[in-house]
Design a protein around this motif. Structure first.
Motif, PDB file in Angstrom:
ATOM      1  N   VAL A  66       0.706  -1.396  -0.033  1.00 50.14           N
ATOM      2  CA  VAL A  66      -0.176  -0.180  -0.137  1.00 50.14           C
ATOM      3  C   VAL A  66       0.853   1.155  -0.033  1.00 50.14           C
ATOM      4  N   THR A  67       2.036   1.227   0.868  1.00 50.26           N
ATOM      5  CA  THR A  67       2.936   2.315   0.801  1.00 50.26           C
ATOM      6  C   THR A  67       3.530   2.598  -0.603  1.00 50.26           C
ATOM      7  N   ILE A  68       3.805   1.587  -1.438  1.00 53.70           N
ATOM      8  CA  ILE A  68       4.586   1.732  -2.606  1.00 53.70           C
ATOM      9  C   ILE A  68       3.515   2.374  -3.452  1.00 53.70           C
ATOM     10  N   LEU A  69       2.249   1.980  -3.608  1.00 54.07           N
ATOM     11  CA  LEU A  69       1.416   2.289  -4.382  1.00 54.07           C
ATOM     12  C   LEU A  69       0.816   3.648  -3.987  1.00 54.07           C
ATOM     13  N   GLU A  70       0.592   4.182  -2.790  1.00 52.98           N
ATOM     14  CA  GLU A  70       0.128   5.530  -2.647  1.00 52.98           C
ATOM     15  C   GLU A  70       1.474   6.462  -2.912  1.00 52.98           C
ATOM     16  N   ASN A  71       2.899   5.902  -2.945  1.00 51.29           N
ATOM     17  CA  ASN A  71       3.869   7.063  -3.239  1.00 51.29           C
ATOM     18  C   ASN A  71       4.294   7.065  -4.472  1.00 51.29           C
ATOM     19  N   HIS A  72       4.011   6.155  -5.200  1.00 44.85           N
ATOM     20  CA  HIS A  72       4.561   6.076  -6.748  1.00 44.85           C
ATOM     21  C   HIS A  72       3.365   5.802  -7.983  1.00 44.85           C
ATOM     22  N   PHE A  73       2.294   5.114  -7.577  1.00 46.28           N
ATOM     23  CA  PHE A  73       1.589   4.673  -8.712  1.00 46.28           C
ATOM     24  C   PHE A  73       0.072   5.360  -8.472  1.00 46.28           C
ATOM     25  N   SER A  74      -0.250   5.604  -7.393  1.00 47.08           N
ATOM     26  CA  SER A  74      -1.401   6.417  -7.447  1.00 47.08           C
ATOM     27  C   SER A  74      -1.508   7.557  -6.348  1.00 47.08           C
ATOM     28  N   THR A  75      -1.345   8.843  -6.936  1.00 46.70           N
ATOM     29  CA  THR A  75      -1.328  10.064  -6.021  1.00 46.70           C
ATOM     30  C   THR A  75      -2.641  10.360  -5.459  1.00 46.70           C
ATOM     31  N   TRP A 199      -8.045   1.926 -13.749  1.00 47.17           N
ATOM     32  CA  TRP A 199      -7.613   2.349 -15.016  1.00 47.17           C
ATOM     33  C   TRP A 199      -7.666   3.792 -14.887  1.00 47.17           C
ATOM     34  N   ASN A 200      -8.518   4.544 -14.047  1.00 44.48           N
ATOM     35  CA  ASN A 200      -8.531   6.007 -13.909  1.00 44.48           C
ATOM     36  C   ASN A 200      -7.397   6.568 -12.889  1.00 44.48           C
ATOM     37  N   ALA A 201      -6.778   5.644 -12.345  1.00 45.96           N
ATOM     38  CA  ALA A 201      -5.703   6.084 -11.347  1.00 45.96           C
ATOM     39  C   ALA A 201      -4.347   6.760 -12.148  1.00 45.96           C
ATOM     40  N   THR A 202      -3.817   8.005 -11.443  1.00 46.08           N
ATOM     41  CA  THR A 202      -2.861   8.524 -12.031  1.00 46.08           C
ATOM     42  C   THR A 202      -1.710   8.484 -11.201  1.00 46.08           C
ATOM     43  N   PRO A 203      -0.542   8.249 -11.690  1.00 46.63           N
ATOM     44  CA  PRO A 203      -0.053   7.985 -13.017  1.00 46.63           C
ATOM     45  C   PRO A 203      -0.311   6.613 -13.362  1.00 46.63           C
ATOM     46  N   GLY A 204      -0.516   5.406 -12.448  1.00 47.75           N
ATOM     47  CA  GLY A 204      -0.770   4.418 -12.610  1.00 47.75           C
ATOM     48  C   GLY A 204       0.346   3.537 -13.366  1.00 47.75           C
ATOM     49  N   LYS A 205       1.470   4.272 -13.934  1.00 48.13           N
ATOM     50  CA  LYS A 205       2.560   3.483 -14.213  1.00 48.13           C
ATOM     51  C   LYS A 205       3.597   4.292 -14.121  1.00 48.13           C
ATOM     52  N   VAL A 206       4.952   3.475 -14.097  1.00 45.89           N
ATOM     53  CA  VAL A 206       6.196   4.278 -13.897  1.00 45.89           C
ATOM     54  C   VAL A 206       7.137   3.646 -14.802  1.00 45.89           C
ATOM     55  N   CYS A 207       8.050   4.718 -15.088  1.00 42.21           N
ATOM     56  CA  CYS A 207       9.047   4.390 -16.302  1.00 42.21           C
ATOM     57  C   CYS A 207      10.310   4.941 -15.723  1.00 42.21           C
ATOM     58  N   GLY A 208      11.385   4.150 -16.472  1.00 45.73           N
ATOM     59  CA  GLY A 208      12.852   4.650 -16.575  1.00 45.73           C
ATOM     60  C   GLY A 208      13.366   4.770 -15.213  1.00 45.73           C
ATOM     61  N   SER A 209      13.979   5.790 -14.984  1.00 47.09           N
ATOM     62  CA  SER A 209      14.823   6.079 -13.827  1.00 47.09           C
ATOM     63  C   SER A 209      14.009   6.017 -12.394  1.00 47.09           C
ATOM     64  N   ALA A 210      12.627   6.358 -12.651  1.00 49.52           N
ATOM     65  CA  ALA A 210      11.590   6.352 -11.595  1.00 49.52           C
ATOM     66  C   ALA A 210      11.448   5.094 -11.006  1.00 49.52           C
ATOM     67  N   LEU A 211      11.279   4.091 -11.858  1.00 46.05           N
ATOM     68  CA  LEU A 211      11.222   2.872 -11.573  1.00 46.05           C
ATOM     69  C   LEU A 211      12.487   2.041 -10.919  1.00 46.05           C
ATOM     70  N   GLY A 212      13.581   2.541 -11.528  1.00 44.81           N
ATOM     71  CA  GLY A 212      14.720   1.895 -10.749  1.00 44.81           C
ATOM     72  C   GLY A 212      14.508   2.341  -9.395  1.00 44.81           C
ATOM     73  N   ASP A 213      14.312   3.671  -9.022  1.00 46.66           N
ATOM     74  CA  ASP A 213      14.217   4.077  -7.856  1.00 46.66           C
ATOM     75  C   ASP A 213      13.287   3.528  -6.760  1.00 46.66           C
ATOM     76  N   ILE A 214      12.198   2.817  -7.392  1.00 49.96           N
ATOM     77  CA  ILE A 214      11.189   2.232  -6.851  1.00 49.96           C
ATOM     78  C   ILE A 214      12.045   0.972  -6.411  1.00 49.96           C
ATOM     79  N   CYS A 215      12.531   0.294  -7.027  1.00 49.78           N
ATOM     80  CA  CYS A 215      13.151  -1.035  -7.015  1.00 49.78           C
ATOM     81  C   CYS A 215      14.360  -0.801  -5.734  1.00 49.78           C
TER      82      CYS A 215
END
Length: 290
Positions: A66-75, A199-215
Motif C-alpha cells: 500500500v505504501t509503494i502504491l500510494e507513493n508512486h502509482f496512485s497519487t 484504470w483512471n488512477a494517475t499516474p498508474g505506471k512508472v517508467c525509466g529511472s523512477a522505476l529504478g528508484d522504486i526497486c
C-alpha cells in the motif's frame, strides 16, 4: 560383626529400592513416550510454522505494498481507496486465520493423543465410542476442506510474488551493462493491468529511472521477499494439512478396527461365560442324579 552385617543388609535393601524406583521411572518415561503421536506432533509444528510465516509476513508485505502504491502509482486517495479497504479486510482475515489454526492445530494434536491411547490400550479396559469415531471422521472431512481451501490460498499468494518479480526483473534489465536499451524511459511497469488499482488512477505506471528508484526502496525489497516467504508458508501449511489428513485417516481406521475388536472380544467373553454356565449346570444335574 553382627552390627556390620545388619548395616550391610540395610544398605543392600536401600540399593534395591533405589534400583526399583529408577526402573519404575524408566518404564513410566518409556510408556509416556510411547503414547506421544509423533506424526500429529510433526504436522502440528509444520502447520504452526507455515501459518505463522504466511500471516506474519503477509501482514507486513500488504502494508508495504500500500505504501509503494500510494507513493508512486496512485497519487489521489480516491484511486486506491478500494485497495486500502481490501488490504485492511485481508489483514483482519489474517488475524482470524492465525487464531483459528492455532486452536485447530491444538485440537488435532489432542485428537492424535486420544486415538494413540485408544490403539495402545486396545486390549485393556479402554473402549472407543461411536461419538469418538464420529468426531475423528468429522476432522477428516474438515481437514480435507481446509486443505483444498489452502491450495487456493497458496495459488493466490503467488500472484504478488509474480507482480513483484516482474518489477524486479525489469529493474535488473535496466541495470544490466550488457542490455541493449535505446531509451530507458521506454521501459515501464503498469500496475493497472493487474487490477490492483483502477484504470483512471494517475499516474498508474512508472517508467525509466523512477522505476529504478522504486526497486531501490526498502519497502519494495522487504515486501518482495516477505511475499516469497508468505507463499512458502502457505505451501508448508498445505503440506501440513495433507500430513494431518493422512494421520487422521489412519487414526480413524485404527479406531474402527479397535471398535470391531472390542465387539468381538465382548461376544467371545459372553460365549465363554455361557459355556461355563452350561458346564456348571450339567455338573450340578449329574451330581443331583448321582
Amino acid at each position: 560383626m553382627k552390627p556390620a552385617m545388619e548395616t550391610t543388609a540395610e544398605e543392600n535393601q536401600e540399593l534395591n529400592q533405589e534400583k526399583r524406583g529408577t526402573s519404575c521411572c524408566f518404564e513410566c518415561c518409556i510408556k509416556c513416550l510411547g503414547g506421544v503421536p509423533y506424526a500429529s506432533l510433526v504436522a502440528t509444528i509444520l502447520c504452526f510454522s507455515g501459518v505463522a510465516l504466511f500471516c506474519g509476513c503477509g501482514h507486513v508485505a500488504l502494508t508495504g505494498t500500500v505504501t509503494i502504491l500510494e507513493n508512486h502509482f496512485s497519487t489521489l486517495p480516491s484511486d486506491h481507496a478500494l485497495l486500502t479497504h481490501v488490504v485492511q479486510l485481508m489483514q483482519y482475515v489474517i488475524y482470524g486465520i492465525a487464531s483459528f489454526f492455532f486452536l485447530y492445530g491444538i485440537i488435532l494434536l489432542a485428537e492424535g493423543f486420544y486415538t494413540t491411547s485408544a490403539v495402545k490400550e486396545l486390549h485393556s479396559e479402554f473402549k472407543t465410542t461411536i461419538c469418538g469415531r464420529c468426531i475423528s471422521g468429522m476432522f477428516v472431512f474438515l481437514t480435507y476442506i481446509l486443505g483444498v481451501a489452502w491450495l487456493g490460498v497458496f495459488g493466490f499468494s503467488a500472484v504478488p510474488v509474480f507482480v513483484f518479480y516482474n518489477m524486479w526483473s525489469t529493474c535488473a534489465t535496466m541495470r544490466s551493462p550488457g542490455a541493449n536499451i535505446t531509451s530507458i524511459d521506454s521501459i515501464c511497469v503498469d500496475v493497472r493491468q493487474y487490477g490492483v488499482i483502477s484504470w483512471n488512477a494517475t499516474p498508474g505506471k512508472v517508467c525509466g529511472s523512477a522505476l529504478g528508484d522504486i526497486c531501490n526502496t526498502s519497502e519494495f525489497y522487504l515486501s518482495y521477499h516477505l511475499y516469497i516467504v508468505a507463499c512458502a508458508g502457505a505451501g508448508a501449511t498445505v503440506i501440513a494439512l495433507i500430513h494431518f489428513l493422512m494421520v487422521l485417516s489412519a487414526n480413524w481406521a485404527y479406531l474402527k478396527d479397535a471398535s470391531h475388536m472390542h465387539a468381538y472380544q465382548d461376544i467371545k467373553t459372553k460365549e465363554e461365560q455361557e459355556l461355563q454356565d452350561i458346564q456348571s449346570r450339567s455338573k450340578e444335574c449329574l451330581n443331583s442324579y448321582s
